[in-house]
Motif scaffolding. Sequence first.
Motif, mmCIF file in Angstrom:
data_model
loop_
_atom_site.group_PDB
_atom_site.id
_atom_site.type_symbol
_atom_site.label_atom_id
_atom_site.label_comp_id
_atom_site.label_asym_id
_atom_site.label_seq_id
_atom_site.Cartn_x
_atom_site.Cartn_y
_atom_site.Cartn_z
ATOM 1 N N MET A 1 0.839 -1.195 0.000
ATOM 2 C CA MET A 1 0.000 0.000 0.000
ATOM 3 C C MET A 1 0.880 1.254 0.000
ATOM 4 O O MET A 1 1.840 1.345 0.757
ATOM 5 C CB MET A 1 -0.903 -0.002 1.232
ATOM 6 N N ILE A 2 0.560 2.197 -0.876
ATOM 7 C CA ILE A 2 1.287 3.464 -0.964
ATOM 8 C C ILE A 2 0.472 4.527 -0.238
ATOM 9 O O ILE A 2 -0.670 4.811 -0.618
ATOM 10 C CB ILE A 2 1.507 3.877 -2.432
ATOM 11 N N GLU A 3 1.042 5.097 0.813
ATOM 12 C CA GLU A 3 0.326 6.092 1.615
ATOM 13 C C GLU A 3 0.624 7.497 1.089
ATOM 14 O O GLU A 3 1.782 7.880 0.929
ATOM 15 C CB GLU A 3 0.723 5.958 3.080
ATOM 16 N N VAL A 4 -0.457 8.248 0.849
ATOM 17 C CA VAL A 4 -0.358 9.521 0.134
ATOM 18 C C VAL A 4 -0.970 10.651 0.953
ATOM 19 O O VAL A 4 -1.980 10.465 1.639
ATOM 20 C CB VAL A 4 -1.083 9.400 -1.228
ATOM 21 N N VAL A 5 -0.348 11.837 0.862
ATOM 22 C CA VAL A 5 -0.888 13.064 1.457
ATOM 23 C C VAL A 5 -1.090 14.085 0.336
ATOM 24 O O VAL A 5 -0.239 14.215 -0.552
ATOM 25 C CB VAL A 5 0.068 13.636 2.524
ATOM 26 N N LEU A 6 -2.223 14.800 0.379
ATOM 27 C CA LEU A 6 -2.543 15.819 -0.620
ATOM 28 C C LEU A 6 -2.581 17.193 0.042
ATOM 29 O O LEU A 6 -3.248 17.366 1.065
ATOM 30 C CB LEU A 6 -3.908 15.536 -1.263
ATOM 31 N N ILE A 7 -1.875 18.164 -0.544
ATOM 32 C CA ILE A 7 -1.894 19.532 -0.020
ATOM 33 C C ILE A 7 -2.105 20.505 -1.177
ATOM 34 O O ILE A 7 -1.311 20.547 -2.119
ATOM 35 C CB ILE A 7 -0.590 19.890 0.717
ATOM 36 N N ASP A 8 -3.186 21.264 -1.089
ATOM 37 C CA ASP A 8 -3.509 22.271 -2.109
ATOM 38 C C ASP A 8 -4.487 23.248 -1.478
ATOM 39 O O ASP A 8 -5.426 22.831 -0.792
ATOM 40 C CB ASP A 8 -4.142 21.599 -3.336
ATOM 41 N N ALA A 23 -10.317 5.900 -7.216
ATOM 42 C CA ALA A 23 -11.064 5.184 -8.253
ATOM 43 C C ALA A 23 -10.162 4.339 -9.144
ATOM 44 O O ALA A 23 -10.564 3.259 -9.597
ATOM 45 C CB ALA A 23 -11.846 6.179 -9.106
ATOM 46 N N LYS A 24 -8.951 4.808 -9.382
ATOM 47 C CA LYS A 24 -8.103 4.172 -10.394
ATOM 48 C C LYS A 24 -6.899 3.416 -9.838
ATOM 49 O O LYS A 24 -6.280 2.630 -10.558
ATOM 50 C CB LYS A 24 -7.597 5.238 -11.376
ATOM 51 N N PHE A 25 -6.566 3.641 -8.571
ATOM 52 C CA PHE A 25 -5.333 3.052 -8.043
ATOM 53 C C PHE A 25 -5.612 2.361 -6.704
ATOM 54 O O PHE A 25 -5.521 2.988 -5.643
ATOM 55 C CB PHE A 25 -4.261 4.132 -7.876
ATOM 56 N N PRO A 26 -5.939 1.073 -6.736
ATOM 57 C CA PRO A 26 -6.312 0.361 -5.508
ATOM 58 C C PRO A 26 -5.189 0.257 -4.482
ATOM 59 O O PRO A 26 -5.457 0.042 -3.294
ATOM 60 C CB PRO A 26 -6.723 -1.031 -6.017
ATOM 61 N N ASP A 27 -3.939 0.405 -4.913
ATOM 62 C CA ASP A 27 -2.814 0.314 -3.980
ATOM 63 C C ASP A 27 -2.480 1.654 -3.330
ATOM 64 O O ASP A 27 -1.527 1.756 -2.555
ATOM 65 C CB ASP A 27 -1.563 -0.215 -4.695
ATOM 66 N N ILE A 28 -3.260 2.681 -3.652
ATOM 67 C CA ILE A 28 -3.051 4.009 -3.074
ATOM 68 C C ILE A 28 -4.014 4.224 -1.915
ATOM 69 O O ILE A 28 -5.206 3.953 -2.022
ATOM 70 C CB ILE A 28 -3.281 5.114 -4.128
ATOM 71 N N LYS A 114 5.743 4.931 -12.227
ATOM 72 C CA LYS A 114 7.165 5.233 -12.031
ATOM 73 C C LYS A 114 7.554 5.063 -10.562
ATOM 74 O O LYS A 114 8.630 4.538 -10.244
ATOM 75 C CB LYS A 114 7.453 6.660 -12.500
ATOM 76 N N TYR A 115 6.657 5.485 -9.662
ATOM 77 C CA TYR A 115 6.942 5.328 -8.236
ATOM 78 C C TYR A 115 6.977 3.847 -7.847
ATOM 79 O O TYR A 115 7.862 3.406 -7.105
ATOM 80 C CB TYR A 115 5.897 6.059 -7.398
ATOM 81 N N GLU A 116 6.009 3.077 -8.349
ATOM 82 C CA GLU A 116 5.969 1.647 -8.027
ATOM 83 C C GLU A 116 7.212 0.935 -8.550
ATOM 84 O O GLU A 116 7.752 0.040 -7.896
ATOM 85 C CB GLU A 116 4.700 1.019 -8.608
ATOM 86 N N GLU A 117 7.677 1.338 -9.733
ATOM 87 C CA GLU A 117 8.887 0.746 -10.296
ATOM 88 C C GLU A 117 10.104 1.074 -9.436
ATOM 89 O O GLU A 117 10.967 0.221 -9.201
ATOM 90 C CB GLU A 117 9.097 1.262 -11.721
ATOM 91 N N LYS A 118 10.164 2.298 -8.942
ATOM 92 C CA LYS A 118 11.279 2.680 -8.082
ATOM 93 C C LYS A 118 11.278 1.850 -6.803
ATOM 94 O O LYS A 118 12.332 1.397 -6.338
ATOM 95 C CB LYS A 118 11.197 4.167 -7.740
ATOM 96 N N LYS A 119 10.095 1.632 -6.227
ATOM 97 C CA LYS A 119 10.000 0.820 -5.013
ATOM 98 C C LYS A 119 10.454 -0.610 -5.272
ATOM 99 O O LYS A 119 11.147 -1.217 -4.453
ATOM 100 C CB LYS A 119 8.560 0.819 -4.484
ATOM 101 N N LEU A 120 10.070 -1.163 -6.423
ATOM 102 C CA LEU A 120 10.468 -2.528 -6.765
ATOM 103 C C LEU A 120 11.981 -2.626 -6.938
ATOM 104 O O LEU A 120 12.608 -3.604 -6.519
ATOM 105 C CB LEU A 120 9.762 -2.978 -8.043
ATOM 106 N N GLN A 121 12.567 -1.615 -7.565
ATOM 107 C CA GLN A 121 14.014 -1.620 -7.759
ATOM 108 C C GLN A 121 14.749 -1.541 -6.426
ATOM 109 O O GLN A 121 15.748 -2.239 -6.209
ATOM 110 C CB GLN A 121 14.422 -0.457 -8.663
ATOM 111 N N LEU A 122 14.248 -0.689 -5.524
ATOM 112 C CA LEU A 122 14.859 -0.591 -4.197
ATOM 113 C C LEU A 122 14.736 -1.905 -3.439
ATOM 114 O O LEU A 122 15.675 -2.350 -2.775
ATOM 115 C CB LEU A 122 14.207 0.535 -3.398
ATOM 116 N N LYS A 123 13.565 -2.536 -3.551
ATOM 117 C CA LYS A 123 13.351 -3.811 -2.877
ATOM 118 C C LYS A 123 14.307 -4.871 -3.413
ATOM 119 O O LYS A 123 14.895 -5.643 -2.646
ATOM 120 C CB LYS A 123 11.906 -4.267 -3.069
ATOM 121 N N ALA A 124 14.476 -4.903 -4.739
ATOM 122 C CA ALA A 124 15.369 -5.888 -5.348
ATOM 123 C C ALA A 124 16.812 -5.667 -4.909
ATOM 124 O O ALA A 124 17.540 -6.622 -4.606
ATOM 125 C CB ALA A 124 15.253 -5.818 -6.869
#
Length: 250
Positions: A1-8, A23-28, A114-124
């Motif tokens: 799960m990717i935890e997100v904060v929104l500021i605007d 709606a579009k990203f179940p892992d968010i 792109k963020y998910e790919e970065k996390k996978l690379q770090l994990k690997a």
Amino acid sequence: MIEVVLIDDEKDSTETLDILLKAKFPDIQVIAKFNEPLAALEFLQKNHFDLLFLDIEMPTLNGFDLLREVQKDDFEVVFVTAYDQFALKAFKYSAFDYLLKPVDLEDLTTCIAKYEEKKLQLKARLEHLQKMVRQSGSGIDKIAVPTSQGFEFIEIKDIIRCESDGNYTRIFFINQSPMLVSRTLKDFDELLEDQNFVRVHQSHLISLKYLRKYVKSEGGYIEMQDGTQITVSRSRKDELLNKLNFLTFN
């Protein structure tokens, strides 16, 4: 799960982005939304999150000034703004990405991928480091843990205990502040299994080096040298006693 904060400062912007993400990203998981940057500052300082979607032009405190106030760097920043002239400055602030309003779903999808790919690379890379450590023999004295900048090597002898925090693990040390790491407690259990650590509870992994006492009454609990008391789960009790070479009687 990717935890997100929104500021605007524009409520419509945070609400629209929130709806898109859910709606579009179940892992968010959107864990917080703020329309006043000053109100967001305390939350950012005290809580863990993975991605910050941040507007730039805001009254009282713009996005760049807000980042300067946040005394941590264990998250990625995606600037969301209506003005493309801020792009160069945003990347000077090590922005992970830069989205123009109104946010396009295709651009948002690319950003998340792109963020998910970065996390996978770090994990690997971390798993490779851990494998190399295991193969180097039992004389190892450090482990590598992931940070937003790469990896930090910490001394095993300084770890008192590890505590599960969802998909993260909080590491407690004898001589420094706790560290929140984006790895599960199961990962640390496997990594430290030959280093005199024992899992005493689903949520707790301890170093026997810093075990102060084991109390059999009240279902059984332990006390660590830092004063922390931890209940020993029934399913983990025998493993703990075996590690301590205790003789139990029925």
